[in-house]
Design an enzyme around this catalytic site. Structure first.
Site, PDB file in Angstrom:
ATOM      1  N   HIS A  53       0.854  -0.881   0.091  1.00 19.35           N
ATOM      2  CA  HIS A  53       0.267  -0.352   0.309  1.00 19.35           C
ATOM      3  C   HIS A  53       1.118   1.134  -0.222  1.00 19.35           C
ATOM      4  O   HIS A  53       1.855   1.436   1.207  1.00 19.35           O
ATOM      5  CB  HIS A  53      -0.674   0.280   1.270  1.00 19.35           C
ATOM      6  N   GLU A  91      -9.403   3.121  10.391  1.00 21.18           N
ATOM      7  CA  GLU A  91      -8.337   3.822  10.385  1.00 21.18           C
ATOM      8  C   GLU A  91      -8.458   4.988  11.454  1.00 21.18           C
ATOM      9  O   GLU A  91      -7.083   4.604  11.996  1.00 21.18           O
ATOM     10  CB  GLU A  91      -7.662   4.687   8.768  1.00 21.18           C
ATOM     11  N   SER A 123     -18.903  11.219  -2.300  1.00 24.80           N
ATOM     12  CA  SER A 123     -19.638  11.140  -0.707  1.00 24.80           C
ATOM     13  C   SER A 123     -20.842  12.108  -1.319  1.00 24.80           C
ATOM     14  O   SER A 123     -22.289  12.051  -1.150  1.00 24.80           O
ATOM     15  CB  SER A 123     -19.507  11.647   0.497  1.00 24.80           C
ATOM     16  N   GLU A 167      -8.286   5.138  -7.758  1.00 25.33           N
ATOM     17  CA  GLU A 167      -8.857   5.228  -5.841  1.00 25.33           C
ATOM     18  C   GLU A 167     -10.698   6.426  -6.811  1.00 25.33           C
ATOM     19  O   GLU A 167     -10.673   6.927  -7.612  1.00 25.33           O
ATOM     20  CB  GLU A 167      -8.284   5.797  -4.991  1.00 25.33           C
TER      21      GLU A 167
END
Length: 425
Positions: free
Chosen positions: A68, A219, A155, A151
């Site tokens: 990552h 996270e 929203s 990615e």
């Protein structure tokens, strides 16, 4: 031309962390398949016409895997605030235009530096997460084996059509660059930042096309509070930066995981997972997913390390990544290994060292869906040789072989690195 490479210690990086003293591998030049693995002398007898190289004070192991990494935001230097995820995200939003301007001005040199950091640390494969696609062509042309995660973020329901179209364009561009060393993939940014309509569409694509998929998950404590209580930092974040009067979370932690269920037969990874609970760990295991941990980023942004207790009695591969320079001081995976060694003082240090090396090899390959990460017949020819001024292990002495631990402590730069059966270093 047939080649045999050997070293005093060969870390096979299988599930048992087998070590072959005076071990080696055999492969055909430019043919990306390991022919045989075993004792160096035995391989030399088996293939007497091969070109042979042995490193009497070296370690042979699979090329490392940085599962990552964000190559973007590589221009960052001290613009962001650490110590709390919300504080960091606020500083990122405040400095975003400035950092992007610097990045766009020096992007080529920044990207080259990031690629070279991987190679100089013995990394052969990366899970590269990209929000914009600016690094796509350069990574496709690089010597690295790349799983390229386009990615998705967004929203706002009114912007979904535009964002989804942009995402599809980037994904199609990545598919056009597909090669044995460049795999197109999908990343869902996180449950707090991606509308479920777009998330579901991308999950369907990943399931249909068998594309690797990755997502950030739990996270921060702020994210958990937002997903479970619709309150806390993210409520004010959406009010301040997006002027939403009464923002609401789209998911609970479990409902987000449930959405990923079509991906059980697809390489699936969840990054960070600092604030998962036992029930979520069980769901991740049920999904046959991997977890990717980025210890230095987690310390800087959340004052925490991943709780390895979640792995007990579960079949969850734990891979290792550096994250990006917006939450780290570099993207050197060897430095990540060293910090990880100090992060878990309650664990036996030699067992931990072996586990960490598997996180940077075997389990990284599982997370990304790659055919490497272990020295085994039929696997890709991705390996590194690290040479040391003294042997890491003296087999005639009555003590355990601590070479995995000593490797993490002392490894700096490989003397040789092969990716896709080609010499890179």
């Amino acid at each position: 031309m047939l080649h045999i490479w050997g070293a005093r210690e060969a870390f096979i990086c299988d599930e048992h962390f087998s070590i072959v003293h005076n071990g080696g591998i055999a492969f055909e030049e430019n043919v990306d398949k390991i022919l045989a693995v075993g004792e160096y002398d035995t391989l030399c007898s088996q293939f007497p016409n091969a070109k042979m190289q042995f490193f009497p004070q070296g370690v042979l192991l699979p090329a490392l895997i940085n599962a990552h990494i964000h190559f973007e935001f590589g221009a960052h230097f001290a613009q962001f605030c650490y110590g709390d995820f919300g504080t960091w995200l606020d500083s990122l939003m405040d400095s975003r235009d400035e950092v992007l301007h610097i990045q766009n001005t020096y992007f080529e040199s920044i990207l080259t530096q990031g690629i070279n950091e991987q190679i100089n640390a013995g990394v052969g494969s990366v899970g590269a997460v990209s929000s914009y696609g600016y690094d796509m062509s350069a990574l496709a042309l690089s010597p690295l084996r790349v799983v390229y995660f386009n990615e998705a973020i967004g929203s706002n329901p009114s912007a979904i059509d535009f964002l989804y179209a942009n995402m599809l364009e980037r994904l199609n561009n990545a598919k056009n660059l597909s090669s044995p060393t460049f795999t197109p993939a999908i990343a869902l940014h996180s449950p707090y930042s991606l509308h479920p309509i777009m998330a579901q569409k991308l999950i369907d694509i990943a399931a249909k096309d068998k594309l690797p998929l990755s997502t950030h998950f739990l996270e921060s404590a702020h994210e958990r509070e937002w997903l479970t209580q619709n309150s806390g930092y993210f409520k004010t974040f959406f009010q301040r930066f997006f002027h939403i009067e009464n923002p609401q979370s789209f998911y609970s932690p479990q409902s987000f995981l449930d959405m990923l269920s079509p991906l059980r037969d697809t390489p699936l990874s969840l990054t960070h997972c600092l604030h998962i609970k036992e029930e979520e760990a069980k769901s991740i295991e049920s999904l046959q997913a991997s977890i990717i941990t980025c210890p230095r980023s987690n310390r800087l942004l959340n004052n925490a390390f991943f709780s390895r207790s979640h792995l007990h009695n579960k079949q969850i591969p734990l891979a290792l990544g550096t994250d990006g320079k917006s939450s780290n001081n570099n993207v050197n995976l060897l430095d990540e290994l060293r910090v990880s060694l100090y992060a878990y003082p309650q664990e036996d240090i030699l067992a931990l060292a072996k586990s960490l090396l598997l996180s940077a090899t075997l389990y990284g390959a599982k997370a990304l869906g790659l055919n490497n990460g272990t020295l085994s017949e039929g696997k890709n020819v991705d390996f590194a040789i690290f040479e040391f001024s003294q042997p890491l292990f003296y087999p005639n002495q009555s003590r355990p072989n601590q070479s995995p631990l000593q490797f993490i402590l002392h490894a700096k730069t490989p003397s040789h690195l092969y990716i896709n059966a080609k010499a890179v270093l």
